[in-house]
Scaffold this motif. Structure first.
Motif, PDB file in Angstrom:
ATOM      1  N   TYR A 107       0.871  -1.180   0.000  1.00 41.81           N
ATOM      2  CA  TYR A 107       0.000   0.000   0.000  1.00 41.81           C
ATOM      3  C   TYR A 107       0.905   1.227   0.000  1.00 41.81           C
ATOM      4  CZ  TYR A 107      -3.772   3.182   1.485  1.00 41.81           C
ATOM      5  OH  TYR A 107      -4.705   4.197   1.564  1.00 41.81           O
ATOM      6  N   MET A 108       0.783   2.076  -1.029  1.00 42.78           N
ATOM      7  CA  MET A 108       1.612   3.274  -1.123  1.00 42.78           C
ATOM      8  C   MET A 108       1.060   4.366  -0.220  1.00 42.78           C
ATOM      9  SD  MET A 108       2.866   3.609  -5.073  1.00 42.78           S
ATOM     10  CE  MET A 108       1.247   3.783  -5.811  1.00 42.78           C
ATOM     11  N   ILE A 109       1.961   5.080   0.438  1.00 42.75           N
ATOM     12  CA  ILE A 109       1.521   6.123   1.368  1.00 42.75           C
ATOM     13  C   ILE A 109       2.679   7.073   1.653  1.00 42.75           C
ATOM     14  CG2 ILE A 109       2.102   4.865   3.489  1.00 42.75           C
ATOM     15  CD1 ILE A 109      -0.675   5.832   4.588  1.00 42.75           C
ATOM     16  N   HIS A 110       2.344   8.297   2.041  1.00 49.27           N
ATOM     17  CA  HIS A 110       3.314   9.344   2.375  1.00 49.27           C
ATOM     18  C   HIS A 110       2.913   9.907   3.736  1.00 49.27           C
ATOM     19  CE1 HIS A 110       5.037  13.592   1.125  1.00 49.27           C
ATOM     20  NE2 HIS A 110       5.680  13.069   2.166  1.00 49.27           N
ATOM     21  N   LEU A 111       3.854   9.906   4.687  1.00 48.58           N
ATOM     22  CA  LEU A 111       3.592  10.354   6.050  1.00 48.58           C
ATOM     23  C   LEU A 111       4.437  11.582   6.363  1.00 48.58           C
ATOM     24  CD1 LEU A 111       3.816   6.877   7.845  1.00 48.58           C
ATOM     25  CD2 LEU A 111       1.731   8.035   7.077  1.00 48.58           C
ATOM     26  N   GLU A 112       3.767  12.643   6.833  1.00 39.72           N
ATOM     27  CA  GLU A 112       4.478  13.872   7.187  1.00 39.72           C
ATOM     28  C   GLU A 112       3.987  14.359   8.546  1.00 39.72           C
ATOM     29  OE1 GLU A 112       5.500  18.284   5.268  1.00 39.72           O
ATOM     30  OE2 GLU A 112       4.322  16.797   4.133  1.00 39.72           O
ATOM     31  N   ALA A 113       4.950  14.557   9.461  1.00 37.68           N
ATOM     32  CA  ALA A 113       4.665  15.041  10.812  1.00 37.68           C
ATOM     33  C   ALA A 113       5.970  15.599  11.361  1.00 37.68           C
ATOM     34  CB  ALA A 113       4.146  13.899  11.693  1.00 37.68           C
ATOM     35  N   PHE A 127      -2.847  -1.219 -13.141  1.00 38.50           N
ATOM     36  CA  PHE A 127      -2.463  -2.491 -13.744  1.00 38.50           C
ATOM     37  C   PHE A 127      -1.789  -2.322 -15.099  1.00 38.50           C
ATOM     38  CE2 PHE A 127      -3.520  -5.964 -16.698  1.00 38.50           C
ATOM     39  CZ  PHE A 127      -2.748  -6.959 -16.117  1.00 38.50           C
ATOM     40  N   ARG A 128      -2.374  -1.545 -15.991  1.00 34.14           N
ATOM     41  CA  ARG A 128      -1.818  -1.427 -17.347  1.00 34.14           C
ATOM     42  C   ARG A 128      -0.394  -0.870 -17.310  1.00 34.14           C
ATOM     43  NH1 ARG A 128      -3.600  -4.627 -21.319  1.00 34.14           N
ATOM     44  NH2 ARG A 128      -5.865  -4.800 -21.230  1.00 34.14           N
ATOM     45  N   ILE A 129      -0.182   0.120 -16.456  1.00 31.40           N
ATOM     46  CA  ILE A 129       1.153   0.704 -16.323  1.00 31.40           C
ATOM     47  C   ILE A 129       2.134  -0.352 -15.805  1.00 31.40           C
ATOM     48  CG2 ILE A 129       2.510   2.398 -15.031  1.00 31.40           C
ATOM     49  CD1 ILE A 129       0.908   3.647 -17.262  1.00 31.40           C
ATOM     50  N   TRP A 130       1.706  -1.090 -14.780  1.00 33.06           N
ATOM     51  CA  TRP A 130       2.555  -2.152 -14.223  1.00 33.06           C
ATOM     52  C   TRP A 130       2.837  -3.216 -15.282  1.00 33.06           C
ATOM     53  CZ3 TRP A 130       1.435  -7.367 -13.761  1.00 33.06           C
ATOM     54  CH2 TRP A 130       2.330  -8.137 -12.988  1.00 33.06           C
ATOM     55  N   TYR A 131       1.807  -3.627 -16.007  1.00 32.41           N
ATOM     56  CA  TYR A 131       1.935  -4.695 -17.000  1.00 32.41           C
ATOM     57  C   TYR A 131       2.891  -4.286 -18.117  1.00 32.41           C
ATOM     58  CZ  TYR A 131       0.336  -8.283 -20.364  1.00 32.41           C
ATOM     59  OH  TYR A 131       0.268  -9.327 -21.252  1.00 32.41           O
ATOM     60  N   PRO A 165       6.635  -9.187  -9.951  1.00 33.26           N
ATOM     61  CA  PRO A 165       6.947  -7.934  -9.259  1.00 33.26           C
ATOM     62  C   PRO A 165       5.721  -7.419  -8.502  1.00 33.26           C
ATOM     63  CG  PRO A 165       7.661  -7.871 -11.544  1.00 33.26           C
ATOM     64  CD  PRO A 165       6.807  -9.075 -11.409  1.00 33.26           C
ATOM     65  N   SER A 166       5.847  -7.257  -7.195  1.00 38.18           N
ATOM     66  CA  SER A 166       4.717  -6.786  -6.389  1.00 38.18           C
ATOM     67  C   SER A 166       4.613  -5.271  -6.376  1.00 38.18           C
ATOM     68  CB  SER A 166       4.840  -7.308  -4.953  1.00 38.18           C
ATOM     69  OG  SER A 166       6.076  -6.907  -4.379  1.00 38.18           O
ATOM     70  N   MET A 167       5.698  -4.603  -6.698  1.00 35.49           N
ATOM     71  CA  MET A 167       5.714  -3.146  -6.900  1.00 35.49           C
ATOM     72  C   MET A 167       7.049  -2.799  -7.538  1.00 35.49           C
ATOM     73  SD  MET A 167       7.876  -1.240  -4.706  1.00 35.49           S
ATOM     74  CE  MET A 167       8.843  -1.548  -3.226  1.00 35.49           C
ATOM     75  N   LEU A 179       2.153  -0.022  -8.035  1.00 35.87           N
ATOM     76  CA  LEU A 179       1.741  -1.335  -7.559  1.00 35.87           C
ATOM     77  C   LEU A 179       1.289  -2.193  -8.729  1.00 35.87           C
ATOM     78  CD1 LEU A 179      -0.424  -0.208  -4.497  1.00 35.87           C
ATOM     79  CD2 LEU A 179       2.018  -0.748  -4.533  1.00 35.87           C
ATOM     80  N   THR A 180       0.921  -3.433  -8.417  1.00 33.56           N
ATOM     81  CA  THR A 180       0.407  -4.329  -9.454  1.00 33.56           C
ATOM     82  C   THR A 180      -0.959  -3.889  -9.949  1.00 33.56           C
ATOM     83  OG1 THR A 180      -0.463  -5.736  -7.694  1.00 33.56           O
ATOM     84  CG2 THR A 180       1.672  -6.345  -8.636  1.00 33.56           C
ATOM     85  N   LEU A 181      -1.856  -3.539  -9.038  1.00 38.86           N
ATOM     86  CA  LEU A 181      -3.246  -3.245  -9.405  1.00 38.86           C
ATOM     87  C   LEU A 181      -3.646  -1.827  -9.024  1.00 38.86           C
ATOM     88  CD1 LEU A 181      -4.872  -6.635  -8.337  1.00 38.86           C
ATOM     89  CD2 LEU A 181      -4.244  -5.893 -10.634  1.00 38.86           C
TER      90      LEU A 181
END
Length: 820
Positions: free
Chosen positions: A319-325, A788-792, A753-755, A771-773
């Motif tokens: 799961y992609m995420i960006h954390l700022e604190a 998906f298309r970009i990953w594929y 490749p999972s990511m 990511l994959t999907l």
């Protein structure tokens, strides 16, 4: 005119008309129910979609948090405290992935059969025998204050979402008829245990080696299991110290189950990958990462790339995420259910991981008391085993009761004897992952690290599964470390079961952190790993015999060393490379053999002609790749069959082609099959046997159907894809594939490749990740499969990081407010 009126008598009722009427009524009723059900499910699919804009109140939040989502739905969280950042991470992850998180929790707790029934019972038995629930609970009690704060905030965020969405949960909960219980810190630790099991399970290989060893002479056995190759590119330097200090060994807790064989009969592919990730013969848990110094790049700053290869699933593993604190600004990928960033970068450093694959599981043959099965022998004395009873709920049938016995080494995994694996013995499994204090969570320190010293200080507390961590920073430094607990044994190497009634084979400690594989700023300016051997000859400690085949590592170095002025796009191209060094080697051998020993069949002659003109790429339409793959399997059968008989199919070894290469190069006639004049004949006969299998694999009798991509079709399966009508809608695929298990783009029917991550230290906003999907696990979400298309196709998306780039790219803006 007379009119004749004919009276119409009603025809007597025909036999079965009542049944037909009843059936019609039933069909109409069922049709109506199906329509109503479809409407209800459709409503649920959309009602459960998360709110992405505006304002939401969340119980437990301390101050407002801004959540900006980009065009791929990736959340960029801006919080005023670390607590609120991880609270929001738990909340937004649950928005997109709650059912996946619950499934992962149930896997660790041994509770899948409660919702899926008997088809996942073996998994529950295994993880209950391992003691996963107890290990996760113990690890939660062992958390340091900082980790407790992080995991506690994450859990509160998950629970805030659950409580406020009880009637708008993901549709999977409705279809399976249950609701999630509150999330806990131990649930997050269970997610970590699942990954440890996926990446560090080797005990079945130990049983396989033992079975094969019983059939062979010592020389043949040694031949069959090579652990080095001429293509190895070890990245690590020799350790500065070579002493063997033995820190006190944590007392054993719990580890694994069954009797050496995994079956997935009746299980859909996603659950099979989730439950038994190594069940598929072709499964390739191959991962790649590398970092190059500025001397090799267009910008003069390092580039870092990572593409972990794991079992395919819906939703994506990551799961992609960006954390700022305050004190934190980090982006990358997380594991749903676990806090922090696992792989990614902050404002100064970046890191990537591949699996090192150490041997951290040993099987011990325990001697049980004939008059008391709850006692085992240790140094001439009967010791009491720890005994616990497990009740496993199974949907649609009575509970299954399980008695687990744990010795000083670990749990007994052979309570149901299998003559081909446990041979009726009491086998106990010792595993680093389930020792006390094994589940440390240093990722906050990793996320906050600003330089190599702080990074290595943080990973000193990373106890496993051992990872090849590549590192880069904005100052131009590059590095590598492989942290983990890797056992030191009193004697032996743990590659086969050993006696457990004495201390002779016990663990005495772990490899010291300073002596684990590592390097900093190597002269060549390139560090690359792909699961193959990372330590040089003469390294004083044992890590494993079962390194991955070196083909991917060799190819990555080949491509990187040939390049200059490398860019992000170049890194993506390397990640998608499908040139097969493995099949190139075999093709040359086959062509040469065909000159000395001409094939007889037309198909085999045609296959040789293909190999002569092949460019070495495993494209989807490649007939030559298919020829090589079927021939390799036939060649192994031909070499092993006379020596191993039925056990030949049990031989699974990453360096199997190194074994074949050694046989051919050294002319080891001890392996020459009966009736073959020489190994040229063996190769050609294997080719003849292999091409005979192609029509069955492709479903086509003509040579026009010889295409590699159709033999390894790609479909992402959802665990509920068996549900009539609705189920198949969850799936993505099938699609033909390019690449194979040992190309840089390592892929099989069930893994890949999972990511894909590339970090550009010259400008983090030019970095890429996909990511994959997609980010969402919810079918009706626009982010369910939008990547998906970009990953594929092997391109990617920008990984937005700077405040300005995130603001410009924001497609949604949500503010989480503390509940009043």
């Amino acid at each position: 005119m007379a009119t004749t009126v004919l009276s119409q008598q009603q025809a007597p009722p025909q036999r079965g008309s009542a049944a037909i009427s009843a059936l019609t009524y039933l069909l109409v009723t069922l049709g109506g129910l199906l329509v109503v059900g479809s409407v209800a499910v459709g409503w649920q699919l959309h009602a459960s979609l998360p709110q992405l804009d505006g304002t939401l109140e969340a119980t437990g939040l301390r101050a407002p948090v801004q959540v900006l989502r980009d065009a791929q739905g990736v959340p960029h969280i801006r919080a005023q405290s670390l607590h609120d950042a991880f609270f929001a991470q738990g909340y937004v992850t649950a928005q997109d992935r709650l059912w996946q998180m619950d499934l992962s929790r149930r896997l660790a707790q041994g509770e899948l059969a409660e919702i899926f029934g008997e088809r996942t019972l073996r998994s529950d038995i295994e993880n209950r025998t391992l003691g996963f629930p107890e290990a996760a609970a113990r690890a939660a009690d062992e958390l340091d204050p900082e980790s407790r704060t992080v995991l506690g905030a994450y859990a509160r965020g998950v629970n805030a979402f659950i409580e406020s969405h009880r009637y708008r949960l993901p549709v999977e909960f409705t279809l399976l008829g249950y609701q999630p219980r509150p999330w806990t810190e131990s649930d997050s630790l269970g997610v970590a245990l699942n990954m440890s099991k996926t990446l560090n399970s080797s005990w079945r290989t130990d049983l396989m080696r033992e079975r094969i060893r019983a059939r062979l002479t010592p020389q043949l056995y040694t031949d069959l299991f090579p652990d080095t190759s001429s293509l190895d590119r070890p990245v690590s330097q020799m350790p500065a110290s070579t002493g063997l200090p033995a820190p006190s060994r944590p007392s054993p807790a719990s580890p694994a189950t069954d009797n050496g064989r995994r079956t997935t009969d009746g299980m859909d592919p996603t659950l099979a990958a989730l439950v038994f990730p190594d069940a598929d013969f072709d499964f390739a848990l191959g991962s790649n990462n590398w970092v190059v110094s500025g001397a090799h790049t267009a910008t003069g700053k390092p580039l870092l790339a990572n593409d972990p290869h794991l079992g395919h699933s819906i939703p994506s593993v990551w799961y992609m995420i960006h954390l700022e604190a305050p004190g934190l600004d980090v982006a990358g990928v997380s594991l749903p259910g676990a806090s922090c960033i696992i792989i990614g970068h902050n404002q100064r450093i970046a890191w990537g991981m591949t699996n090192t694959g150490p041997d951290v599981q040993d099987l011990f043959v325990e001697t049980l008391n004939p008059s008391n099965p709850n006692q085992y022998l240790h140094n001439g004395q009967w010791m009491d085993a720890e005994v616990r009873d497990e009740a496993i709920k199974v949907h649609g049938r009575p509970d299954v009761h399980l008695t687990v016995r744990v010795t000083r080494h670990g749990p007994l995994i052979s309570s149901a004897p299998d003559p081909k694996s446990a041979a009726g013995r009491a086998l106990a499994l010792e595993w680093t992952a389930l020792q006390p204090h094994a589940l440390t969570i240093p990722f906050l320190k990793i996320n906050q690290a600003q330089n190599w010293q702080e990074f290595t200080t943080a990973i000193r507390n990373f106890n496993g599964p051992e990872q090849n961590m590549v590192y880069g920073d904005v100052d131009g430094n590059i590095g590598y470390y492989a942290p983990a607990w890797v056992p030191i044994r009193r004697q032996g190497d743990g590659s086969v079961p050993v006696p457990g009634d004495t201390d002779d084979y016990d663990w005495t400690g772990y490899i010291p952190f300073e002596d684990l594989p590592h390097v900093f700023n190597p002269p060549g300016g390139i560090i690359a790993t792909a699961n193959s051997r990372v330590v040089p000859d003469g390294y004083p400690y044992f890590i494993t015999h079962n390194w991955a085949a070196p083909w991917r590592t060799a190819r990555i170095f080949q491509l990187l060393e040939a390049g200059s002025h490398l860019t992000v796009d170049d890194m993506l191209s390397v990640q998608m490379d499908i040139y097969s060094l493995e099949d190139e080697w075999l093709a040359k051998r086959l062509v040469a053999a065909a000159v000395a020993h001409s094939p007889e069949s037309d198909d085999a002659q045609y296959a040789v002609a293909l190999l002569r003109q092949w460019d070495g790429e495993a494209r989807a339409d490649s007939a030559a790749t298919l020829v090589c793959e079927v021939t390799r399997r036939a060649l192994l059968r031909r070499l092993l069959g006379p020596k191993l008989g039925d056990e030949a199919s049990e031989y699974h070894w990453s360096l199997n082609l190194t074994f074949v290469d050694n046989v051919l190069k050294n002319d080891w006639t001890r392996w020459l099959p009966p009736g073959d004049a020489d190994f040229n004949a063996t190769l050609v006969e294997s080719l003849e046997d292999g091409v005979k299998e192609i029509p069955k694999l492709t479903g086509s009798e003509g040579r026009s159907g010889w295409a590699w991509g159709t033999v390894i079709p790609l479909t992402f399966h959802h665990p509920l894809d068996r549900i009539p009508v609705l189920g198949p809608l969850f799936d993505v695929g099938p699609y033909p594939q390019r690449g194979m298990g040992t190309t840089v783009k390592a892929t099989t029917t069930s893994s890949g490749p999972s990511m894909r991550l590339v970090v550009d230290f010259a400008d983090f906003d030019r970095s890429a990740n996909n990511l994959t999907l997609g980010e969402s696990g919810q079918l009706a979400s626009p982010y369910y499969r939008d990547q998906f298309r970009i990953w594929y196709n092997g391109t990617s998306f920008p990984m937005l990081f700077s405040d300005a780039a995130v603001e410009r790219g924001a497609a949604h803006k949500l503010t989480l407010e503390p509940a009043k």
